[in-house]
Structures are given as C-alpha cells and as structure tokens.
Design a protein around this motif. Structure first.
Motif, short mmCIF file in Angstrom:
data_model
loop_
_atom_site.label_atom_id
_atom_site.label_comp_id
_atom_site.label_asym_id
_atom_site.label_seq_id
_atom_site.Cartn_x
_atom_site.Cartn_y
_atom_site.Cartn_z
N VAL A 48 -0.03 -7.78 -14.55
CA VAL A 48 1.27 -8.41 -14.29
C VAL A 48 1.91 -7.81 -13.05
CG1 VAL A 48 3.61 -8.70 -15.18
CG2 VAL A 48 1.65 -9.10 -16.68
N MET A 49 1.85 -6.49 -12.91
CA MET A 49 2.39 -5.83 -11.72
C MET A 49 1.69 -6.32 -10.45
SD MET A 49 2.82 -1.88 -13.07
CE MET A 49 3.40 -1.29 -11.47
N LEU A 50 0.37 -6.45 -10.53
CA LEU A 50 -0.39 -6.91 -9.37
C LEU A 50 -0.05 -8.35 -9.01
CD1 LEU A 50 -3.89 -5.36 -10.17
CD2 LEU A 50 -2.31 -4.66 -8.36
N MET A 51 0.10 -9.20 -10.03
CA MET A 51 0.45 -10.60 -9.76
C MET A 51 1.83 -10.69 -9.12
SD MET A 51 -1.16 -12.85 -12.92
CE MET A 51 -0.27 -11.98 -14.23
N ASN A 52 2.75 -9.86 -9.57
CA ASN A 52 4.09 -9.86 -8.96
C ASN A 52 4.02 -9.39 -7.51
OD1 ASN A 52 5.16 -10.68 -11.39
ND2 ASN A 52 5.73 -8.63 -12.06
N LEU A 53 3.22 -8.36 -7.26
CA LEU A 53 3.07 -7.85 -5.90
C LEU A 53 2.42 -8.89 -4.98
CD1 LEU A 53 3.15 -5.48 -3.85
CD2 LEU A 53 0.90 -4.79 -4.74
N TYR A 54 1.47 -9.62 -5.52
CA TYR A 54 0.73 -10.58 -4.70
C TYR A 54 1.39 -11.96 -4.63
CZ TYR A 54 -3.05 -7.14 -5.20
OH TYR A 54 -3.80 -5.99 -5.18
N GLY A 55 2.51 -12.11 -5.32
CA GLY A 55 3.24 -13.37 -5.25
C GLY A 55 2.61 -14.49 -6.05
N VAL A 56 1.91 -14.15 -7.13
CA VAL A 56 1.33 -15.18 -8.00
C VAL A 56 2.42 -15.66 -8.94
CG1 VAL A 56 -0.46 -15.71 -9.69
CG2 VAL A 56 -0.92 -14.05 -7.86
N ALA A 57 3.01 -16.79 -8.61
CA ALA A 57 4.16 -17.28 -9.37
C ALA A 57 3.82 -18.48 -10.25
CB ALA A 57 5.29 -17.66 -8.41
N GLU A 58 2.77 -19.20 -9.90
CA GLU A 58 2.41 -20.42 -10.64
C GLU A 58 1.94 -20.05 -12.04
OE1 GLU A 58 -0.66 -22.31 -11.48
OE2 GLU A 58 0.77 -23.86 -12.14
#
Length: 287
Positions: free
Chosen positions: A59-69
């Motif tokens: 989840v932290m990585l997705m937030n950092l990488y801008g994975v919003a979908e």
C-alpha cells in the motif's frame, strides 16, 4: 527469512510491476528504500520477486508510485496475497516449476492446448489418469503417486468451475489410438466417453488434428504445448514440453507462436467431425 532460489512466476510478475512503477516515477531504489525506512537490498529483493511484499508495504509503494485506480490497486494486492499463500497445487506438486504452471492454469482466463502424444491433464478421466501416472512413476513412492493423482483430478475440475476459463484443445489423432500398457479396454472407453462429455461444456472446444495433416511439422511444432491467457495485467504464457524438461516463455516473445496455434486450429477437424471420430474410435475399442 530464507530466499527461494527460483521465485515463482507470480512473484516475478509482481516484482516487475513494482519495478516498472518505480521507473515510471523516475525514482531510484535508494529513494524507495528511504521512503520505506528499509535497505536498498530489500527493495531489490521485492523487485526481483525473491522477497514477499506485505500488504501494508505494498500500500505504501502504491501510494508512492501514484497507483490510484481502484482496480489496479486491487489486482496488485491480490497478486501479493497469491505470492504469499500456498494453494492446493503447492502441496500436491513437488516440482516448483510445475506447481507454477498449475497455478497459472488455475488463474487463466483462456487455455489453448495442443497435445501430440498424450491427452491433456485437464481432459483425463480419473481412471485413465491414475493408470497413466502409476505406469510412468515406477521410481516414485506410493505417497508421491497418490499426490500426483490427486493433483490431476483437482486440475480436471477447472473446466467445470463457475466462471472458469474458456479452453480449446487440439489432440493429435494418433493419441486416440494409443493404449496404456496393461490397461484394460474399459479405461480407454472411459477416457473417450470423457472427451465426448467435456466437449459438450459451453466453455470447452475439442478438435482432433488429423493424421493426414503435416501442418505442425511444416510449422516446426514438434512437441506438445499450452498457451495460457492470464488477466489483462499479466503476460500470456507458453508452456512447451521438451525431452529435457519444460520451457516457459511470455508475450511478446510468443506472439508468433500464438499465430501458429490459430493455423493448427483451423487445419484440425471441426467439433462435429471430431465428435464423430471419437465416437467411431470408442466403438472400435468396445469391440
């Protein structure tokens, strides 16, 4: 935690996805390590697929990488959970490479199979599968043989599963005439009847590749192979059997091979003629 020598396909896919997301954001491994409060070696292991990514870290990585979908986030979390969990295939199949294949098969949305020398494991009647495995596993213990048989039966349920994959099976005509050593006729009768039954399933298409055709030789297809179409975010897989073991490749490297399968499929007997040929062969076995 000990690292596996060979990460599973699912672990590799998750690692590759995380690497691509990081690079798209133009972040260095050290940037991600600082963000997570971890070492660069840990981030490298995540991306190599040799170290499991816990959900909170993902989840932290997705937030950092801008994975919003939402769908993409859900797919990544599901994949991470699949990496960490053991399925029935892991407990029944001793070879990691084959366990990987069964996992991919179980998670595929479409299967395209061509068999030259044997019926696909997904098409084998339980009695036929048991006799085949026992005959070919003389060096294995009774426990190992029992697990292989159970795995084969579990795989066969995939075609009947609700929302299961669509599946196309090409069977070389020679396979219909082959007899297992010391197997009674009833085993072969059951196998042919099983083919006819499975061919009636709405998601299954079975065609016989005729003895009279040399298209597979012209196209340099000398062994059995299976193409697995995975979810949209995962690559399509090619699993080919060779005398020295299985070979696995992914799209885009197998695009031309996918085209070859379509040529073979069109050159095979259609479903109606296939059913007639199998029925004819069944009558011959019964005599």
């Amino acid at each position: 935690m000990a690292e596996p020598k060979d990460p599973t396909w699912r672990a590799k896919w998750l690692g590759q996805k995380l690497r691509d997301l990081r690079k798209n954001k133009k972040l260095a491994v050290s940037d991600v390590a600082d963000y997570l409060g971890a070492g660069t070696a840990t981030v490298n292991r995540y991306e190599a697929g040799t170290f499991p990514v816990k959900t909170d870290v993902l989840v932290m990585l997705m937030n950092l990488y801008g994975v919003a979908e939402r769908r993409e986030r859900s797919e990544l979390i599901q994949l991470a959970e699949e990496v960490a969990q053991r399925g029935w295939w892991d407990s029944l199949v001793s070879k990691p490479a084959f366990a990987d294949f069964v996992w991919a098969e179980n998670n595929s949305r479409a299967i395209h199979d061509f068999q030259i020398s044997i019926f696909s494991g997904l098409l084998q009647h339980p009695d036929y599968a048991e006799r085949l495995i026992q005959t070919g596993s003389s060096e294995k213990s009774k426990g190992e043989v029992a697990k292989l048989i159970e795995a084969r039966l579990q795989r066969g349920e995939l075609l009947r599963r609700v929302n299961g994959p669509t599946a196309r099976f090409l069977i070389h005509e020679a396979v219909l005439h082959q007899r297992l050593p010391n197997a009674p006729s009833v085993v072969h009768e059951a196998q042919l009847e099983h083919l006819l039954e499975l061919g009636e399933l709405p998601n299954v298409s079975i065609r016989v590749f005729p003895l009279s055709s040399a298209t597979h030789n012209v196209r340099a297809v000398t062994s059995s192979f299976t193409i697995l179409e995975m979810h949209e975010s995962w690559p399509t897989l090619l699993h080919a059997e060779t005398p020295v073991g299985a070979v696995v490749a992914e799209t885009p490297d197998i695009d031309s091979f996918i085209g070859v399968y379509e040529v073979l499929w069109q050159d095979a007997l259609d479903e109606k003629r296939t059913s007639s040929l199998i029925s004819k062969r069944l009558k011959e076995v019964e005599q």
